[in-house]
Structures are given as structure tokens and as C-alpha cells.
Write a protein that holds these residues in place. Structure first.
Motif, short mmCIF file in Angstrom:
data_model
loop_
_atom_site.label_atom_id
_atom_site.label_comp_id
_atom_site.label_asym_id
_atom_site.label_seq_id
_atom_site.Cartn_x
_atom_site.Cartn_y
_atom_site.Cartn_z
N ILE A 86 0.83 -1.20 0.00
CA ILE A 86 0.00 0.00 0.00
C ILE A 86 0.87 1.25 0.00
O ILE A 86 0.68 2.16 -0.79
CB ILE A 86 -0.92 0.03 1.23
CG1 ILE A 86 -1.87 -1.17 1.20
CG2 ILE A 86 -1.73 1.32 1.26
CD1 ILE A 86 -2.58 -1.39 2.50
N GLU A 87 1.88 1.29 0.88
CA GLU A 87 2.65 2.51 1.03
C GLU A 87 3.63 2.73 -0.11
O GLU A 87 4.20 3.79 -0.25
CB GLU A 87 3.36 2.53 2.39
CG GLU A 87 2.34 2.40 3.49
CD GLU A 87 2.71 3.10 4.77
OE1 GLU A 87 3.88 3.43 4.94
OE2 GLU A 87 1.81 3.30 5.58
N SER A 88 3.83 1.71 -0.94
CA SER A 88 4.67 1.92 -2.11
C SER A 88 3.85 2.44 -3.27
O SER A 88 4.32 2.51 -4.39
CB SER A 88 5.34 0.61 -2.51
OG SER A 88 6.12 0.14 -1.45
N HIS A 115 11.57 -1.32 -0.28
CA HIS A 115 12.41 -1.92 -1.31
C HIS A 115 11.90 -3.24 -1.84
O HIS A 115 12.11 -3.58 -2.98
CB HIS A 115 13.84 -2.09 -0.80
CG HIS A 115 14.02 -3.40 -0.11
ND1 HIS A 115 13.65 -3.59 1.19
CD2 HIS A 115 14.46 -4.59 -0.57
CE1 HIS A 115 13.89 -4.85 1.51
NE2 HIS A 115 14.37 -5.47 0.47
N ASN A 116 11.23 -4.01 -0.99
CA ASN A 116 10.90 -5.36 -1.46
C ASN A 116 9.77 -5.39 -2.47
O ASN A 116 9.50 -6.41 -3.06
CB ASN A 116 10.62 -6.32 -0.30
CG ASN A 116 9.75 -5.71 0.75
OD1 ASN A 116 9.45 -4.53 0.67
ND2 ASN A 116 9.34 -6.49 1.71
N VAL A 117 9.10 -4.28 -2.70
CA VAL A 117 8.15 -4.26 -3.81
C VAL A 117 8.61 -3.29 -4.90
O VAL A 117 8.79 -3.66 -6.04
CB VAL A 117 6.71 -3.89 -3.40
CG1 VAL A 117 5.87 -5.10 -3.19
CG2 VAL A 117 6.68 -2.97 -2.22
N PRO A 149 12.97 -2.47 8.79
CA PRO A 149 12.83 -2.19 7.36
C PRO A 149 13.87 -2.96 6.53
O PRO A 149 15.01 -3.13 7.00
CB PRO A 149 13.07 -0.69 7.26
CG PRO A 149 13.81 -0.32 8.50
CD PRO A 149 13.43 -1.31 9.57
N GLY A 150 13.50 -3.40 5.36
CA GLY A 150 14.43 -4.12 4.48
C GLY A 150 15.75 -3.37 4.28
O GLY A 150 16.82 -3.97 4.37
N PRO A 151 15.71 -2.04 4.03
CA PRO A 151 16.97 -1.31 3.85
C PRO A 151 17.67 -0.99 5.18
O PRO A 151 18.65 -0.24 5.20
CB PRO A 151 16.56 -0.01 3.16
CG PRO A 151 15.11 -0.13 2.86
CD PRO A 151 14.55 -1.19 3.72
N VAL A 177 17.78 3.66 6.22
CA VAL A 177 16.68 4.64 6.32
C VAL A 177 16.63 5.26 7.72
O VAL A 177 15.66 5.91 8.09
CB VAL A 177 15.31 4.04 5.92
CG1 VAL A 177 15.30 3.72 4.44
CG2 VAL A 177 14.93 2.83 6.75
N ARG A 178 17.71 5.08 8.47
CA ARG A 178 17.74 5.67 9.81
C ARG A 178 18.87 6.69 9.94
O ARG A 178 19.21 7.14 11.04
CB ARG A 178 17.85 4.58 10.87
CG ARG A 178 16.56 3.78 10.89
CD ARG A 178 16.52 2.62 11.83
NE ARG A 178 15.19 2.03 11.80
CZ ARG A 178 14.84 0.94 12.45
NH1 ARG A 178 15.73 0.30 13.19
NH2 ARG A 178 13.62 0.48 12.37
N VAL A 179 19.49 7.00 8.82
CA VAL A 179 20.51 8.05 8.78
C VAL A 179 19.93 9.14 7.89
O VAL A 179 19.64 8.91 6.72
CB VAL A 179 21.83 7.51 8.20
CG1 VAL A 179 22.81 8.66 7.93
CG2 VAL A 179 22.45 6.50 9.16
P1 XMP Z 1 6.87 4.20 7.68
O1 XMP Z 1 8.21 4.81 7.95
O2 XMP Z 1 6.49 4.26 6.23
O3 XMP Z 1 7.06 2.67 8.01
O4 XMP Z 1 5.80 4.70 8.59
C1 XMP Z 1 6.04 1.71 8.08
C2 XMP Z 1 6.68 0.37 8.40
O5 XMP Z 1 7.45 -0.05 7.28
C3 XMP Z 1 8.82 -0.15 7.61
N1 XMP Z 1 9.57 0.42 6.50
C4 XMP Z 1 10.12 -0.30 5.52
N2 XMP Z 1 10.12 -1.63 5.31
N3 XMP Z 1 11.40 -1.31 3.37
C5 XMP Z 1 10.78 -2.14 4.23
O6 XMP Z 1 10.81 -3.35 4.03
C6 XMP Z 1 11.44 0.05 3.50
O7 XMP Z 1 12.01 0.76 2.70
C7 XMP Z 1 10.75 0.57 4.64
N4 XMP Z 1 10.56 1.84 5.10
C8 XMP Z 1 9.82 1.71 6.25
C9 XMP Z 1 8.99 0.61 8.91
O8 XMP Z 1 10.06 0.12 9.67
C10 XMP Z 1 7.65 0.44 9.57
O9 XMP Z 1 7.55 -0.76 10.28
#
Ligand code: XMP
Length: 506
Positions: free
Chosen positions: A325-327, A340-342, A385-387, A391-393
Motif C-alpha cells: 500500500i505505502e509503495s 524496497h521489497n516491492v 525495514p528491508g533497507p 533509512v535511519r541516517v
Molecule cells: P513508515 O516509515 O512508512 O514505516 O511509517 C512503516 C513500516 O514499514 C517499515 N519500513 C520499511 N520496510 N522497506 C521495508 O521493508 C522500507 O524501505 C521501509 N521503510 C519503512 C517501517 O520500519 C515500519 O515498520
């Protein structure tokens, strides 16, 4: 079946999930295919989702949906769906300041939809447009603090609109409301989680050809592990589990994951690709670019492995619904981040992607994990998260900042575990950006980084709230970070909910 009509909201599938929890079978359809689906299937009620659009964006589209009012089945419009219904009955939808996050509403009228609700209740809102006026055929059931119409019903039909999101966890009585809607609709509750597992097994058997092998990219997290275990049940040794170490995992995580995976008969091939990933990432500023680099590098590695063994035809991934959804993979949905995984896997990747958990949320995956015997160390681990720490820097990606966020996160996790708080929260980590703070270390002026702690509670990552951490624990974590990490002079605590923030910083 209850049909959830998707207008591209971040929560459309969450609605469907909530109904499945009530043992109701649901399908999610695009508003464009609604008419044909209704003609073919036995639909007992409709729920119209929220969405990023405004009813003024596409007025023609909306007019074409007026058949909804004459279907003779119960309808519940949520957020955008609520505004859409108001528009269809010629109500007045205005652009306003919006309401975001926790909001109090006042119930004005007794109605079965609000059975079990107090007169004032907190709900979760996320909207800008609002319903300002309705014609006589509708009655207002509730209003918000701003006096916007928070809920209404058509007088002669079970057609409802609610401006808030009953499907999100933060609307405390949201499930009750959805249940009330099902009761109003007179629908029987017959659907079970066991059916989901059967559906997944059928999907895997149908998808993977006999004799072909599948690579399972396992991170040691619950999603990829459950996906691999399920596929292994069907294809046995034709599953090749691999763990690619990109150097962005938590401290000590790779070794722990290998131990856990062995316990369940998954002996992963470990690919040490730390240098390969990191040398491309140093100096980058944009997280989306990092996601692309990481996606490409993963894909290169998968392709190389497939070249070595021509029977490898598939790639198993633990993609779950929020990733999809969020992608932005849902019609009309805004892309928030390309998980990244999608999204970030390049199109040249020849392997066919198998995503058995694509329609499930984390808690459903957790329940399945228990059923299939995944060790508790994996089930109870926070989502990651996959990356990883890429994504924390925030700002420029440097070895120093990567180490700071990994080390500070380790301190935070250790302290939460010591206090038995680890399992009370969804995720807890530390991020670092380019901002600095002047400190005094050892009697001299010292300019160091600011570390921000992010701890959230959530049920499924679709929405989240910041964790009310006890001050003494926060104090201990902060003191440990500034004293143990040389280059850090300040610790801050992130206190915004999702929405409007996201969980990870970029
Ligand atoms: P956000 O930051 O979008 O994160 O509110 C929602 C959930 O998704 C994880 N997350 C990721 N998982 N690739 C992933 O596999 C990513 O690029 C990615 N970015 C965010 C995040 O840790 C949270 O649980």
C-alpha cells in the motif's frame, strides 16, 4: 461478502482486514470495477474507503457512482467515502483546515451504528475537506470539535458516512462500529484465519512449477521467515534460503538470525555483501535513492545466484500489505515510500517474485508464525525495514553516522529489554542526521551529533503513536548514549504520531 471499494486510501485494506477479524469475507475492489463486480458477485454490503483525492478532483467520476445509492444494500462511507456519499446526495463538501490525529466527536442521535459508544468519544481523523451541510433526506449523527459533520445516515436507507477512520486502532471503539455496521447489514460471520493459510498454500502450489527452485531472501525477520517456511512446506529442498548481509542490520543480528533459522530447518546460504552495498551508499543523501541502490544490489546478487543454478526460477519475498500500500501500488494511492521489497526491485530481474503474505498484515503474519512453529525470538522481534539502517541516517550517509545509529539503537533496545518494555512497543530505534549540538566533554568544547530516539506503538504500521516511555528509562538511555558514543552530544525524543509523520525518518 462485503466489498471494500478502494479509492486509494492508505487504509482501504485495513478496513478489509478488520472485517476479516470479525470473520467476514471481504474483497477489495477499485471503484472503477465496482459496477462489474457487483453484477457478478453476491455482495451483501459496501464500505467506501478513504483516499487522497478530493471530491472536487474528478466530479465526472463521482457522478458515475450514483448507482451506489440505489443498490439496496447497506453502505458505509469512510473519510473520502463519507464525503463522496454526501456529494452524491447533493450535500455541501467544503475545503477546510482539516483534522488530523486524535479528535473528539459528539454523538447527537441514537443509532444502531453507535451501539456501545458514549456520547463523547475519541476517534482518529485524517482529512482536509469536510461535509458542511446535508439535504433533508439525511440526518446528522455526530459532529467533531470543529463542528464538522462527523457521521450521518440517510433517513430511509442503511447508508452511512463517517468522517473518521473506524478501521484504525486509535479509534478505540472503531471495531465496535464496524461490527455494528455488520449487524445492521444482517451478515453472518463465517470466515477464519485457517482459511487464509489454506489460500496461501494453494497459491504457492499453483504458482511454483514442479522441479523449479526458489530463492528465499531471508532477513531473519518474521515476514521473510514465515514466507520461506510456508514455501518450504510445499517445495521442500527446492527452496534455497539465503541471507544477504548488507551491513545495515542491527548489531549482532546476523549471527542470531542464523541460529534461529537453523532451529526451524532453514540453513541459509550467507552472502557477505557488506562492502558491495555500503560502498555504493556512502555519500548519498536521499533515502529513496538508497532504497533503489539496495533494491538493485539485492537483484544483482539474486541474479548471480540464479545464473549459477538454472533451476532457480523464483524469488520468495515476505512482502506484506503495508509494503504494497505505502509503495503506491494501489490505484489512486499516493506513494509514501518505495519499500524496497516491492517497488525498488528493478524490472530486469528475471526471477518471478512469489509473495505469499502480500495480502496480510503483521499481526496476521504473527498468528500464522505461531501456527507453523516459528521460534518466539523471531516472532517477538520488532519489525525492521528491508533497507535497515540506511533509512535511519538522515542527510549524508557516512560510516560514522551509520555506526552511531546502530550503537544508539542497541543501547535503546537493551534498556527496553531490561525494563521489560521491549514487547510493549512496535519499534524502537535511534536516528541521526547532520545537525550538531555543542557539548562539553572532559572540560572542553565538543561539537557532536544529535541522536533522535523513535519509539512507537502500533498494531500494523499503518498508524502509530509515540510511546509514553517512563522518564527514568528515557533518562538512562540518553545518558548512556552521550557517554558511550563519543561523537554524540544531544539526545532528543520524537513525539509525532503517524499520520502526519511516518515511523522511519525518511
Ligand atoms: P513508515 O516509515 O512508512 O514505516 O511509517 C512503516 C513500516 O514499514 C517499515 N519500513 C520499511 N520496510 N522497506 C521495508 O521493508 C522500507 O524501505 C521501509 N521503510 C519503512 C517501517 O520500519 C515500519 O515498520
Amino acid at each position: 461478502m462485503v466489498l471494500v471499494v478502494n479509492f486509494g486510501g492508505q487504509y482501504a485494506h485495513l478496513i478489509s482486514r478488520r472485517l476479516r477479524e470479525l470473520n467476514i469475507y471481504t474483497e477489495v475492489v477499485s471503484h472503477r470495477s465496482l459496477k462489474s463486480v457487483i453484477a457478478q458477485k453476491n455482495v451483501k454490503a459496501l464500505i467506501l474507503s478513504g483516499g487522497p483525492a478530493s471530491v472536487y478532483d474528478n466530479e465526472e467520476d463521482i457522478k458515475n457512482l450514483d448507482f451506489i445509492l440505489n443498490l439496496n444494500i447497506p453502505v458505509l462511507g469512510i473519510c473520502y467515502g463519507h464525503q463522496l456519499l454526501a456529494k452524491l446526495v447533493s450535500g455541501d463538501v467544503k475545503r477546510g483546515k482539516g483534522e488530523f490525529g486524535r479528535t473528539e466527536i459528539k454523538i447527537l442521535k441514537d443509532d444502531p451504528l453507535f451501539k456501545g459508544w458514549e456520547q463523547k468519544e475519541n476517534v482518529w481523523m485524517s482529512h482536509r475537506d469536510y461535509v458542511a451541510e446535508l439535504p433533508d433526506i439525511a440526518e446528522v449523527l455526530a459532529v467533531s470539535e470543529r463542528d464538522y459533520i462527523a457521521a450521518f445516515k440517510l433517513k430511509n436507507k442503511p447508508i452511512y458516512g463517517v468522517q473518521f477512520h473506524p478501521e484504525v486502532h486509535h479509534t478505540a471503539k472503531g471495531r465496535k462500529l464496524l461490527n455494528n455496521f455488520i449487524e445492521v447489514s444482517g451478515i453472518k460471520k463465517r470466515w477464519k484465519l485457517k482459511d487464509i493459510v489454506e489460500d496461501i498454500i494453494n497459491y504457492i502450489s499453483r504458482t511454483i512449477e514442479p522441479n523449479a527452485k526458489a530463492l528465499a531472501a531471508i532477513s531473519g525477520g518474521i515476514d521473510s521467515t514465515v514466507a520461506a517456511v510456508l514455501v518450504k512446506k510445499i517445495i521442500g529442498d527446492r527452496l534455497v534460503p539465503i541471507l544477504v548481509d548488507h551491513g545495515l542490520f542491527r548489531k549482532g543480528e546476523v549471527e542470531e538470525s542464523i541460529k534461529c533459522l537453523r532451529k526451524i530447518g532453514l540453513e541459509p546460504v550467507v552472502v557477505d555483501a557488506r562492502e558491495r552495498f555500503l560502498k555504493k551508499l556512502w555519500g548519498t543523501r536521499d533515502c529513496e535513492e538508497r532504497r533503489r541502490i539496495i533494491g538493485n544490489t539485492f537483484a544483482e546478487i539474486f541474479s548471480e545466484l540464479a545464473e549459477e543454478d538454472s533451476n532457480i526460477k523464483y524469488l520468495v519475498q515476505g512482502t506484506t500489505y503495508p509494503d504494497v500500500i505505502e509503495s503506491g501500488h494501489v490505484e489512486k494511492a499516493d506513494k509514501i515510500k518505495s519499500h524496497h521489497n516491492v517497488a525498488a526491485l528493478p524490472s530486469w530481474l528475471k526471477l518471478k517474485v512469489v509473495e505469499p503474505l502480500k495480502f496480510l498484515y503483521k499481526d496476521e503474519v504473527r498468528r500464522i508464525a505461531k501456527i507453523i512453529g516459528v521460534p518466539n525470538e523471531i516472532i517477538s522481534k520488532h519489525p525492521f525495514p528491508g533497507p535497515g539502517f540506511a533509512v535511519r541516517v538522515i542527510g549524508v550517509f557516512t560510516p560514522e553516522k551509520l555506526e552511531i545509529s546502530r550503537n544508539a539503537s542497541k543501547i535503546l533496545e537493551d534498556e527496553l529489554r531490561k525494563e521489560n518494555l521491549y514487547n510493549n512497543v512496535w519499534q524502537a530505534f535511534a536516528v541521526v542526521g547532520d545537525d550538531t549540538w555543542v557539548g562539553i566533554k572532559g572540560d572542553s568544547r565538543d561539537v557532536g551529533y544529535i541522536v533522535t530516539l523513535r519509539i512507537v506503538v502500533s498494531e500494523d504500521a499503518m498508524t502509530a503513536d509515540w510511546y509514553r516511555i517512563p522518564y527514568d528509562v528515557l533518562d538512562r538511555v540518553s545518558r548512556r548514549i552521550v557517554s558511550e558514543l563519543d561523537r554524540v552530544t544531544m539526545v532528543t525524543y520524537a513525539i509525532s504520531s503517524k499520520p502526519p509523520s511516518t515511523i522511519e525518518p525518511c
